[in-house]
Structure formats: structure tokens, C-alpha cells
Design a protein around this motif. Structure first.
Motif, PDB file in Angstrom:
ATOM      1  N   ASN A  42      53.917 -20.015 -17.320  1.00  0.00           N
ATOM      2  CA  ASN A  42      54.308 -19.186 -18.520  1.00  0.00           C
ATOM      3  C   ASN A  42      53.529 -17.841 -18.291  1.00  0.00           C
ATOM      4  O   ASN A  42      53.021 -17.467 -19.446  1.00  0.00           O
ATOM      5  CB  ASN A  42      54.088 -20.065 -19.711  1.00  0.00           C
ATOM      6  CG  ASN A  42      54.532 -19.467 -20.855  1.00  0.00           C
ATOM      7  OD1 ASN A  42      55.590 -18.668 -21.038  1.00  0.00           O
ATOM      8  ND2 ASN A  42      53.988 -19.703 -22.080  1.00  0.00           N
ATOM      9  N   ARG A  43      53.459 -17.285 -17.209  1.00  0.00           N
ATOM     10  CA  ARG A  43      52.890 -16.040 -16.876  1.00  0.00           C
ATOM     11  C   ARG A  43      51.290 -16.081 -17.099  1.00  0.00           C
ATOM     12  O   ARG A  43      50.626 -15.052 -16.984  1.00  0.00           O
ATOM     13  CB  ARG A  43      53.175 -14.991 -18.077  1.00  0.00           C
ATOM     14  CG  ARG A  43      54.720 -14.645 -17.899  1.00  0.00           C
ATOM     15  CD  ARG A  43      55.320 -13.507 -18.816  1.00  0.00           C
ATOM     16  NE  ARG A  43      55.213 -13.701 -20.212  1.00  0.00           N
ATOM     17  CZ  ARG A  43      55.781 -14.625 -20.920  1.00  0.00           C
ATOM     18  NH1 ARG A  43      56.823 -15.171 -20.424  1.00  0.00           N
ATOM     19  NH2 ARG A  43      55.318 -14.682 -22.182  1.00  0.00           N
ATOM     20  N   HIS A  44      50.551 -17.325 -16.838  1.00  0.00           N
ATOM     21  CA  HIS A  44      49.166 -17.499 -16.855  1.00  0.00           C
ATOM     22  C   HIS A  44      48.743 -18.204 -15.463  1.00  0.00           C
ATOM     23  O   HIS A  44      49.607 -19.157 -15.011  1.00  0.00           O
ATOM     24  CB  HIS A  44      48.742 -18.446 -17.807  1.00  0.00           C
ATOM     25  CG  HIS A  44      48.855 -17.776 -19.315  1.00  0.00           C
ATOM     26  ND1 HIS A  44      48.032 -17.074 -19.804  1.00  0.00           N
ATOM     27  CD2 HIS A  44      49.884 -17.905 -20.233  1.00  0.00           C
ATOM     28  CE1 HIS A  44      48.334 -16.886 -21.184  1.00  0.00           C
ATOM     29  NE2 HIS A  44      49.546 -17.168 -21.496  1.00  0.00           N
ATOM     30  N   VAL A  45      47.973 -17.501 -14.762  1.00  0.00           N
ATOM     31  CA  VAL A  45      47.474 -18.205 -13.502  1.00  0.00           C
ATOM     32  C   VAL A  45      46.587 -19.368 -14.082  1.00  0.00           C
ATOM     33  O   VAL A  45      45.582 -19.048 -14.723  1.00  0.00           O
ATOM     34  CB  VAL A  45      46.784 -17.179 -12.493  1.00  0.00           C
ATOM     35  CG1 VAL A  45      46.133 -18.008 -11.312  1.00  0.00           C
ATOM     36  CG2 VAL A  45      47.595 -15.829 -12.186  1.00  0.00           C
ATOM     37  N   VAL A  46      47.125 -20.339 -13.444  1.00  0.00           N
ATOM     38  CA  VAL A  46      46.392 -21.646 -13.846  1.00  0.00           C
ATOM     39  C   VAL A  46      45.349 -22.270 -12.662  1.00  0.00           C
ATOM     40  O   VAL A  46      44.709 -23.173 -12.773  1.00  0.00           O
ATOM     41  CB  VAL A  46      47.186 -22.914 -14.489  1.00  0.00           C
ATOM     42  CG1 VAL A  46      48.029 -22.500 -15.677  1.00  0.00           C
ATOM     43  CG2 VAL A  46      48.139 -23.292 -13.499  1.00  0.00           C
ATOM     44  N   ALA A  47      45.656 -21.694 -11.606  1.00  0.00           N
ATOM     45  CA  ALA A  47      44.953 -22.370 -10.191  1.00  0.00           C
ATOM     46  C   ALA A  47      45.078 -21.071  -9.176  1.00  0.00           C
ATOM     47  O   ALA A  47      46.283 -20.633  -8.920  1.00  0.00           O
ATOM     48  CB  ALA A  47      45.415 -23.714  -9.885  1.00  0.00           C
ATOM     49  N   VAL A  48      44.009 -21.228  -8.483  1.00  0.00           N
ATOM     50  CA  VAL A  48      44.096 -20.214  -7.414  1.00  0.00           C
ATOM     51  C   VAL A  48      43.667 -21.047  -6.087  1.00  0.00           C
ATOM     52  O   VAL A  48      42.762 -21.826  -6.207  1.00  0.00           O
ATOM     53  CB  VAL A  48      43.064 -19.165  -7.478  1.00  0.00           C
ATOM     54  CG1 VAL A  48      42.884 -18.322  -6.412  1.00  0.00           C
ATOM     55  CG2 VAL A  48      43.451 -18.251  -8.898  1.00  0.00           C
ATOM     56  N   GLU A  49      44.467 -20.702  -4.854  1.00  0.00           N
ATOM     57  CA  GLU A  49      43.527 -21.494  -3.700  1.00  0.00           C
ATOM     58  C   GLU A  49      42.477 -21.018  -3.109  1.00  0.00           C
ATOM     59  O   GLU A  49      42.475 -19.682  -3.228  1.00  0.00           O
ATOM     60  CB  GLU A  49      44.998 -21.365  -2.468  1.00  0.00           C
ATOM     61  CG  GLU A  49      44.516 -21.826  -1.332  1.00  0.00           C
ATOM     62  CD  GLU A  49      45.505 -21.595  -0.294  1.00  0.00           C
ATOM     63  OE1 GLU A  49      45.294 -21.365   1.059  1.00  0.00           O
ATOM     64  OE2 GLU A  49      46.566 -21.030  -0.550  1.00  0.00           O
ATOM     65  N   ALA A  50      41.486 -21.630  -2.782  1.00  0.00           N
ATOM     66  CA  ALA A  50      40.423 -21.257  -2.331  1.00  0.00           C
ATOM     67  C   ALA A  50      40.102 -21.993  -1.045  1.00  0.00           C
ATOM     68  O   ALA A  50      40.886 -22.215  -0.205  1.00  0.00           O
ATOM     69  CB  ALA A  50      39.260 -21.248  -3.080  1.00  0.00           C
ATOM     70  N   ALA A  51      38.926 -22.449  -0.827  1.00  0.00           N
ATOM     71  CA  ALA A  51      38.581 -23.502   0.444  1.00  0.00           C
ATOM     72  C   ALA A  51      39.258 -24.653   0.465  1.00  0.00           C
ATOM     73  O   ALA A  51      39.424 -25.147   1.733  1.00  0.00           O
ATOM     74  CB  ALA A  51      37.171 -23.700   0.379  1.00  0.00           C
ATOM     75  N   GLU A  52      39.886 -25.082  -0.548  1.00  0.00           N
ATOM     76  CA  GLU A  52      40.620 -26.638  -0.539  1.00  0.00           C
ATOM     77  C   GLU A  52      41.964 -26.322   0.206  1.00  0.00           C
ATOM     78  O   GLU A  52      42.544 -27.410   0.734  1.00  0.00           O
ATOM     79  CB  GLU A  52      40.732 -27.148  -1.701  1.00  0.00           C
ATOM     80  CG  GLU A  52      41.644 -26.643  -2.745  1.00  0.00           C
ATOM     81  CD  GLU A  52      41.353 -25.174  -3.426  1.00  0.00           C
ATOM     82  OE1 GLU A  52      41.875 -25.265  -4.487  1.00  0.00           O
ATOM     83  OE2 GLU A  52      40.466 -24.560  -2.964  1.00  0.00           O
ATOM     84  N   GLY A  53      42.387 -25.330   0.231  1.00  0.00           N
ATOM     85  CA  GLY A  53      43.787 -25.296   0.671  1.00  0.00           C
ATOM     86  C   GLY A  53      44.939 -25.381  -0.338  1.00  0.00           C
ATOM     87  O   GLY A  53      44.574 -25.891  -1.573  1.00  0.00           O
ATOM     88  N   THR A  54      46.099 -25.036  -0.015  1.00  0.00           N
ATOM     89  CA  THR A  54      47.250 -25.263  -0.948  1.00  0.00           C
ATOM     90  C   THR A  54      47.366 -26.614  -1.440  1.00  0.00           C
ATOM     91  O   THR A  54      47.670 -26.874  -2.694  1.00  0.00           O
ATOM     92  CB  THR A  54      48.572 -24.726  -0.271  1.00  0.00           C
ATOM     93  OG1 THR A  54      48.353 -23.362   0.096  1.00  0.00           O
ATOM     94  CG2 THR A  54      49.886 -24.825  -1.216  1.00  0.00           C
ATOM     95  N   ASP A  55      47.567 -27.559  -0.569  1.00  0.00           N
ATOM     96  CA  ASP A  55      47.815 -28.983  -0.998  1.00  0.00           C
ATOM     97  C   ASP A  55      46.811 -29.453  -2.063  1.00  0.00           C
ATOM     98  O   ASP A  55      47.211 -30.084  -2.870  1.00  0.00           O
ATOM     99  CB  ASP A  55      47.813 -29.875   0.153  1.00  0.00           C
ATOM    100  CG  ASP A  55      49.274 -29.578   0.987  1.00  0.00           C
ATOM    101  OD1 ASP A  55      50.036 -28.871   0.421  1.00  0.00           O
ATOM    102  OD2 ASP A  55      49.095 -29.819   2.353  1.00  0.00           O
TER     103      ASP A  55
END
Length: 300
Positions: free
Chosen positions: A193-206
């Protein structure tokens, strides 16, 4: 693509004989074999260099030399002994700690430089590794150059299409990644809904997707099912010869568990090992997969 491909036996072209075999440094996952298959179809002989602790026994069906992190001298020696000039890096390898490595003499001589490389982000580390290879007389080649058929195509894959809300989420995600890329933060994020709720960092996409699923389960994300998009693209300025983003069936499963509506990948900027399997699974899960062209490209 076959999970147990038949390895090539000998160079099949004059160019291959002149350039020598292609060396593929193999981390974990299915992508190294997909690249090896692509090189074979193009008439190139290959030698695989699977990394202990990450690659599996499937690589032993091909001409191969097992290597260990921290033994750069051994790797250089084997590349030269086998006549390899062109080198591809592909597959999953976790960032090591210096104290966990058994370093050979050539690596010990590079220790101050290696420590400095490990203090930076992933792009800094990978670029440093690439520079070491080139300084040693080898030529880095991108996996997408060897096997262009594994690149994500533009357009909709499968039967499910994104709606207007999903397309707005895709636009927001692409804009956010364009800002994050120069900071070497990550290659993917989730927008709802146009809000960034999670960003990939060291943990990776999965693992990022697993975090979104957990946030949904504990009520921290209050959105209806089939809402939100995983958006993934290379970072701005990223050396695509070393670290192209990848996408496989595990990510589709994770997106479904996270309750997303679909997945948007940069066309030509993400590698996909088996698009037919991905389409079947996405259709089964009711997810869309969309290849989005980079900004400034015709049709984007």
C-alpha cells in the motif's frame, strides 16, 4: 534445465581452444550449473571450482576442483594449471570471518587488504575480490554474458497480472531502491500500500520475506492477504560481473507465505535459473511475476 547435466568433454571450437576453459567459481544454489549449461551450449569448455561448505556434490559430475575460502594462492595455481583465463563468480557464499579461515601463504600476504575489504559492504568486498583476480592476470566475465538466457525478461510471466495498486507499490519500491543502492544496503524490499515494510540487508531476500510473514502473523503488519510486492533490482553502479541478483522457487514460496500479491524484478538485471518452474509455482500460488525495464529504457 536438467538438474544432472552431461558435462562437456573437450573444447568444441577454435576460440575455446585459444582462450582456454571457462572457470566458474561456484557457491551454493542452482545458478552455477545453469551458467555451466549455458556455456556448454555456446561451445565453451568449463572447469567448475566449487567452494567447500557452500556448493554441493552435484558439481562433481563436471570437470572440477574443490576450493576453500582463504586459499587464494591455491585457486590461482589451479586456474593457471588448467589454462583458465576467463572467470565467472556465481552462487551463494556467506561473508566469512578472518579467524575462521585457514589462510595459505598467498592469502596471508594480502591479509591487510582482505581485512579492509571485509569491513565494507557487499559491493566493496566483491569489487575487491574482482580486482584481485584481474591483478593476477585473469578476466572477470559476468554470468549473464556467458548464459544470457538466464536473465529475467521484460513483461508478465504466468497467468496472474498485477493490479493498479500493485503497480503503484512497484513504482515506490523502485524509487526506494534507487536511493538505497549507492549506500550498499540491499537489492530488494517489500512494499505494501505504497509503504516500504521491509528492506533486504545482510539476511538476504528469503529471510527478509520470512520476517514479513512473521510480522503478519503477530499483527505488526495489518494488511489483507495478497497485498504487497517484492521488488528486486541491482544496486546503482553494481558490478554485474560479480553480483547479479538471483531469483528462484524458494523466493516464490517465501513471497506466498508472506501474503504478497506478486514479485517485480528488473528485466535484464536479475538471473532466473528455471523460468518454467517459477511460472508454474507462481500460478499455483496466485502470484504475479513481472519483469520491469530499467528507467530510461524504451518501454519502461
Amino acid at each position: 534445465m536438467s538438474p544432472n547435466p552431461t558435462p562437456p568433454e573437450a573444447p568444441s571450437s577454435a576460440a575455446d581452444a585459444a582462450e582456454g576453459p571457462l572457470a566458474i567459481i561456484c557457491g551454493g544454489g542452482a545458478f552455477p550449473l545453469a551458467v555451466a549449461e549455458g556455456a556448454r551450449r555456446a561451445g565453451r569448455q568449463v572447469v567448475l571450482f566449487p567452494v567447500r561448505g557452500f556448493a554441493d556434490a552435484a558439481f562433481e559430475a563436471w570437470p572440477h576442483v574443490w576450493i576453500s575460502l582463504g586459499r587464494f594462492g591455491f585457486l590461482k595455481s589451479e586456474l593457471r594449471r588448467r589454462g583458465c583465463r576467463d572467470v565467472v563468480f556465481i552462487g551463494n557464499v556467506l561473508r566469512p570471518r578472518i579467524r575462521d579461515l585457514r589462510l595459505d601463504w598467498a592469502t596471508l600476504r594480502l591479509l591487510p587488504r582482505a581485512v579492509a575489504m571485509l569491513r565494507g559492504g557487499d559491493d566493496y568486498l566483491l569489487t575487491g575480490l574482482g580486482q584481485l583476480m584481474e591483478e593476477s592476470g585473469f578476466r572477470l566475465v559476468g554470468a549473464h554474458e556467458v548464459a544470457p538466457e538466464i536473465l529475467m525478461p521484460a513483461g508478465q510471466l504466468g497467468a496472474v497480472a498485477p493490479d493498479a495498486g500493485a503497480r503503484e507499490d512497484i513504482a515506490r519500491g523502485r524509487a526506494a531502491l534507487a536511493v538505497m543502492g549507492p549506500l550498499d544496503i540491499g537489492q530488494g524490499l517489500v512494499v505494501m500500500n505504497r509503504h516500504v515494510v521491509a528492506v533486504e540487508a545482510a539476511e538476504g531476500t528469503d529471510l527478509m520475506l520470512a520476517r514479513v510473514a512473521e510480522l503478519r502473523a503477530n499483527g505488526r503488519i495489518k494488511m489483507p492477504a495478497r497485498c504487497g510486492v517484492l521488488v528486486k533490482r541491482p544496486k546503482e553502479g553494481q558490478d554485474l560481473r560479480i553480483d547479479l541478483p538471483s531469483f528462484g522457487t524458494r523466493t516464490v514460496e517465501g513471497a506466498a507465505r508472506a501474503g504478497l500479491a506478486g514479485i517485480a524484478l528488473e528485466a535484464g538485471g536479475v538471473i532466473v535459473a528455471d523460468s518454467a518452474a517459477l511460472i508454474r509455482l507462481a500460478d499455483e500460488k496466485g502470484l504475479f511475476i513481472l519483469g520491469v525495464e530499467r528507467e530510461g529504457t524504451q518501454g519502461s
